[in-house]
Design a protein around this motif. Structure first.
Motif, PDB file in Angstrom:
ATOM      1  N   ASP A 116      32.030  -6.102  26.719  1.00 62.58           N
ATOM      2  CA  ASP A 116      31.848  -6.973  25.619  1.00 62.58           C
ATOM      3  C   ASP A 116      30.549  -6.756  24.742  1.00 62.58           C
ATOM      4  O   ASP A 116      29.355  -5.981  25.543  1.00 62.58           O
ATOM      5  N   THR A 117      30.229  -7.688  24.019  1.00 67.70           N
ATOM      6  CA  THR A 117      28.893  -7.623  23.367  1.00 67.70           C
ATOM      7  C   THR A 117      27.619  -8.220  23.937  1.00 67.70           C
ATOM      8  O   THR A 117      26.632  -7.579  24.217  1.00 67.70           O
ATOM      9  N   GLU A 118      28.028  -9.220  25.203  1.00 69.79           N
ATOM     10  CA  GLU A 118      26.872  -9.479  25.984  1.00 69.79           C
ATOM     11  C   GLU A 118      26.502  -8.178  26.856  1.00 69.79           C
ATOM     12  O   GLU A 118      25.200  -8.208  27.360  1.00 69.79           O
ATOM     13  N   ALA A 119      27.704  -7.188  27.393  1.00 65.99           N
ATOM     14  CA  ALA A 119      27.084  -6.046  28.066  1.00 65.99           C
ATOM     15  C   ALA A 119      26.376  -5.270  27.224  1.00 65.99           C
ATOM     16  O   ALA A 119      25.237  -4.782  27.779  1.00 65.99           O
ATOM     17  N   LEU A 120      26.663  -5.248  25.917  1.00 63.69           N
ATOM     18  CA  LEU A 120      25.550  -4.186  25.031  1.00 63.69           C
ATOM     19  C   LEU A 120      24.366  -4.690  24.977  1.00 63.69           C
ATOM     20  O   LEU A 120      23.313  -4.068  25.016  1.00 63.69           O
ATOM     21  N   LEU A 121      24.150  -6.122  24.997  1.00 63.00           N
ATOM     22  CA  LEU A 121      22.791  -6.631  24.762  1.00 63.00           C
ATOM     23  C   LEU A 121      22.242  -6.256  26.156  1.00 63.00           C
ATOM     24  O   LEU A 121      20.979  -6.222  26.073  1.00 63.00           O
ATOM     25  N   MET A 122      22.695  -6.536  27.220  1.00 62.67           N
ATOM     26  CA  MET A 122      21.971  -6.133  28.266  1.00 62.67           C
ATOM     27  C   MET A 122      21.902  -4.640  28.285  1.00 62.67           C
ATOM     28  O   MET A 122      20.648  -4.370  29.052  1.00 62.67           O
ATOM     29  N   GLY A 123      22.550  -3.935  28.119  1.00 66.91           N
ATOM     30  CA  GLY A 123      22.061  -2.396  28.223  1.00 66.91           C
ATOM     31  C   GLY A 123      21.012  -2.048  27.237  1.00 66.91           C
ATOM     32  O   GLY A 123      20.104  -1.152  27.791  1.00 66.91           O
ATOM     33  N   ILE A 124      20.892  -2.924  25.861  1.00 69.66           N
ATOM     34  CA  ILE A 124      19.555  -2.595  25.347  1.00 69.66           C
ATOM     35  C   ILE A 124      18.387  -3.043  26.116  1.00 69.66           C
ATOM     36  O   ILE A 124      17.432  -2.353  26.077  1.00 69.66           O
ATOM     37  N   LEU A 125      18.413  -4.077  26.813  1.00 68.95           N
ATOM     38  CA  LEU A 125      17.258  -4.366  27.680  1.00 68.95           C
ATOM     39  C   LEU A 125      17.089  -3.628  28.664  1.00 68.95           C
ATOM     40  O   LEU A 125      15.985  -3.487  29.143  1.00 68.95           O
ATOM     41  N   GLY A 155      30.666 -18.330  34.176  1.00 72.41           N
ATOM     42  CA  GLY A 155      30.860 -19.158  35.297  1.00 72.41           C
ATOM     43  C   GLY A 155      30.869 -17.786  36.588  1.00 72.41           C
ATOM     44  O   GLY A 155      30.785 -16.537  36.003  1.00 72.41           O
ATOM     45  N   LYS A 156      30.933 -18.143  37.568  1.00 72.17           N
ATOM     46  CA  LYS A 156      30.698 -17.167  38.809  1.00 72.17           C
ATOM     47  C   LYS A 156      31.987 -16.279  38.726  1.00 72.17           C
ATOM     48  O   LYS A 156      33.111 -16.897  38.691  1.00 72.17           O
ATOM     49  N   PRO A 157      31.778 -14.836  39.128  1.00 77.02           N
ATOM     50  CA  PRO A 157      32.996 -13.915  39.122  1.00 77.02           C
ATOM     51  C   PRO A 157      33.704 -14.172  40.280  1.00 77.02           C
ATOM     52  O   PRO A 157      33.390 -14.496  41.456  1.00 77.02           O
ATOM     53  N   GLU A 158      35.083 -13.831  40.180  1.00 81.86           N
ATOM     54  CA  GLU A 158      35.823 -13.843  41.442  1.00 81.86           C
ATOM     55  C   GLU A 158      35.302 -12.873  42.491  1.00 81.86           C
ATOM     56  O   GLU A 158      34.895 -11.690  42.127  1.00 81.86           O
ATOM     57  N   MET A 159      35.255 -13.439  43.856  1.00 86.16           N
ATOM     58  CA  MET A 159      34.392 -12.342  44.835  1.00 86.16           C
ATOM     59  C   MET A 159      35.139 -11.033  44.973  1.00 86.16           C
ATOM     60  O   MET A 159      34.574  -9.998  45.090  1.00 86.16           O
ATOM     61  N   TYR A 160      36.646 -11.049  44.972  1.00 89.73           N
ATOM     62  CA  TYR A 160      37.250 -10.026  45.155  1.00 89.73           C
ATOM     63  C   TYR A 160      37.814  -9.179  44.077  1.00 89.73           C
ATOM     64  O   TYR A 160      38.752  -8.277  44.239  1.00 89.73           O
ATOM     65  N   TYR A 161      37.303  -9.601  42.823  1.00 87.02           N
ATOM     66  CA  TYR A 161      37.613  -8.721  41.752  1.00 87.02           C
ATOM     67  C   TYR A 161      36.891  -7.707  41.429  1.00 87.02           C
ATOM     68  O   TYR A 161      35.483  -7.864  41.447  1.00 87.02           O
ATOM     69  N   PHE A 162      37.151  -6.620  41.014  1.00 90.66           N
ATOM     70  CA  PHE A 162      36.550  -5.218  40.650  1.00 90.66           C
ATOM     71  C   PHE A 162      36.791  -4.783  39.506  1.00 90.66           C
ATOM     72  O   PHE A 162      37.934  -4.596  39.064  1.00 90.66           O
ATOM     73  N   SER A 163      35.626  -4.685  38.466  1.00 90.01           N
ATOM     74  CA  SER A 163      36.131  -3.966  37.464  1.00 90.01           C
ATOM     75  C   SER A 163      36.487  -2.526  37.505  1.00 90.01           C
ATOM     76  O   SER A 163      36.319  -1.804  38.176  1.00 90.01           O
ATOM     77  N   PRO A 164      37.154  -2.168  36.243  1.00 87.35           N
ATOM     78  CA  PRO A 164      37.559  -0.782  36.062  1.00 87.35           C
ATOM     79  C   PRO A 164      36.272   0.179  36.014  1.00 87.35           C
ATOM     80  O   PRO A 164      35.168  -0.451  35.779  1.00 87.35           O
ATOM     81  N   GLU A 165      36.568   1.056  36.301  1.00 87.73           N
ATOM     82  CA  GLU A 165      35.606   2.443  36.530  1.00 87.73           C
ATOM     83  C   GLU A 165      34.750   2.252  35.278  1.00 87.73           C
ATOM     84  O   GLU A 165      33.497   2.465  34.849  1.00 87.73           O
ATOM     85  N   HIS A 166      35.638   2.315  33.810  1.00 82.61           N
ATOM     86  CA  HIS A 166      34.836   2.327  32.664  1.00 82.61           C
ATOM     87  C   HIS A 166      35.548   1.025  31.770  1.00 82.61           C
ATOM     88  O   HIS A 166      36.969   1.000  31.100  1.00 82.61           O
ATOM     89  N   PRO A 167      35.134   0.001  32.005  1.00 79.85           N
ATOM     90  CA  PRO A 167      35.801  -1.221  31.320  1.00 79.85           C
ATOM     91  C   PRO A 167      35.958  -1.118  29.853  1.00 79.85           C
ATOM     92  O   PRO A 167      35.186  -0.636  29.295  1.00 79.85           O
ATOM     93  N   PRO A 168      37.204  -1.267  29.275  1.00 81.40           N
ATOM     94  CA  PRO A 168      37.434  -1.168  28.047  1.00 81.40           C
ATOM     95  C   PRO A 168      36.712  -1.784  26.892  1.00 81.40           C
ATOM     96  O   PRO A 168      36.451  -3.052  27.318  1.00 81.40           O
ATOM     97  N   ILE A 169      36.059  -1.484  25.808  1.00 84.58           N
ATOM     98  CA  ILE A 169      35.522  -1.981  24.826  1.00 84.58           C
ATOM     99  C   ILE A 169      36.307  -3.079  24.235  1.00 84.58           C
ATOM    100  O   ILE A 169      37.298  -2.617  23.899  1.00 84.58           O
ATOM    101  N   THR A 170      35.716  -4.070  23.990  1.00 84.57           N
ATOM    102  CA  THR A 170      36.551  -5.214  23.208  1.00 84.57           C
ATOM    103  C   THR A 170      36.136  -4.926  21.764  1.00 84.57           C
ATOM    104  O   THR A 170      35.588  -4.232  21.146  1.00 84.57           O
ATOM    105  N   GLU A 171      37.241  -5.741  21.000  1.00 83.92           N
ATOM    106  CA  GLU A 171      37.181  -5.582  19.440  1.00 83.92           C
ATOM    107  C   GLU A 171      35.783  -6.063  18.911  1.00 83.92           C
ATOM    108  O   GLU A 171      35.358  -5.486  18.115  1.00 83.92           O
ATOM    109  N   ALA A 172      35.188  -7.083  19.336  1.00 83.74           N
ATOM    110  CA  ALA A 172      33.995  -7.684  18.981  1.00 83.74           C
ATOM    111  C   ALA A 172      32.804  -6.403  19.205  1.00 83.74           C
ATOM    112  O   ALA A 172      32.196  -6.242  18.491  1.00 83.74           O
ATOM    113  N   ALA A 173      32.912  -5.970  20.319  1.00 86.39           N
ATOM    114  CA  ALA A 173      31.727  -4.752  20.597  1.00 86.39           C
ATOM    115  C   ALA A 173      32.298  -3.589  20.087  1.00 86.39           C
ATOM    116  O   ALA A 173      31.139  -2.819  19.341  1.00 86.39           O
ATOM    117  N   GLN A 174      33.196  -3.480  19.489  1.00 85.82           N
ATOM    118  CA  GLN A 174      33.725  -2.085  18.699  1.00 85.82           C
ATOM    119  C   GLN A 174      33.103  -2.463  17.252  1.00 85.82           C
ATOM    120  O   GLN A 174      32.639  -1.466  16.818  1.00 85.82           O
TER     121      GLN A 174
END
Length: 240
Positions: A116-125, A155-174
């Motif tokens: 999502d857009t927050e991930a793109l922001l972190m990527g820039i930094l 909030g805190k992420p779930e301990m046992y949840y793992f993201s996809p290898e390539h998390p799909p881009i959201t409409e806002a980030a697109q």
């Protein structure tokens, strides 16, 4: 605007074939004469320029001749009206490419189901050397502060949840990426789409997490206008 497909281009990499001294003993680093690499990032990479931190890889590259590989990528891009009219998409700068790749990795680190857009922001930094990242830091917007704001939002992420290898881009980030492309096309200038274009594209997504984080850390319309005036100048480049 429809989200772009996640599958990106692949290219064949031809590597020289080497004979092992003992063919009965397999090694991890056996070279394959014709190997196809499939990637989801954008850019041209020279293997002999990569920073290899793995102790297992250092001896291999020290003993073998340098191998150059060209990998063709494309950032996910919707078919916007401007692009459809020109049938030509401006090139992304190498720093914009890297920031997008780092953003995707950050999405996985925070256990997000998408990029999502927050991930793109972190990527820039995280990329850290672009004009946009320097501008953010000079205004007190750092990676640690962004991560803290994201934690407050998500909030805190779930301990046992793992993201996809390539998390799909959201409409806002697109939409943010497409805005960056359209803005470059509107300028009529040659040159590349930079991380500054991406940052301003994020600022246009008023309801997105990236926008909310920027607002919380003091980014505002005046700073956006300052950045926009800079990218509008003829000859603006990533290292300006």
């Amino acid at each position: 605007m429809a989200a772009a497909a996640n599958s990106l281009s692949a290219t064949s990499v031809v590597r020289p074939e080497y004979k092992q001294s003992n063919p009965n003993i397999p090694t991890q680093n056996t070279l394959i004469p014709h190997e196809t690499l499939k990637c989801q990032w954008l850019g041209t990479i020279s293997i002999n320029k990569l920073s290899l931190h793995s102790s297992n890889l250092r001896p291999f590259f020290a003993k073998r001749p340098s191998v150059n590989a060209t990998i063709s990528f494309s950032l996910p891009t919707a078919k916007s009206e401007s692009v459809a009219a020109t049938e030509k998409i401006p090139k992304w700068s190498s720093k914009a490419i890297k920031s997008f790749a780092m953003g995707e990795l950050e999405a996985r680190k925070i256990k997000s189901s998408n990029t999502d857009t927050e991930a793109l922001l972190m990527g820039i930094l995280i990329e850290g050397t672009s004009f946009a990242s320097k501008f953010l830091r000079s205004n007190g917007i750092t990676l640690l502060k962004v991560r803290d704001e994201i934690l407050k939002l998500r909030g805190k992420p779930e301990m046992y949840y793992f993201s996809p290898e390539h998390p799909p881009i959201t409409e806002a980030a697109q939409r943010a990426l497409d805005w960056a492309i359209d803005e470059k096309l509107k300028s009529g200038e040659n040159g590349e789409i930079t991380t500054t274009h991406i940052l301003l594209g994020l600022w246009q997504q008023k309801e997105s997490p990236g926008y909310q984080v920027l607002v919380a850390l003091g980014f505002d319309d005046d700073k956006a206008k300052e950045l926009h005036s800079l990218i509008s100048k003829p000859g603006f480049a990533e290292d300006s």
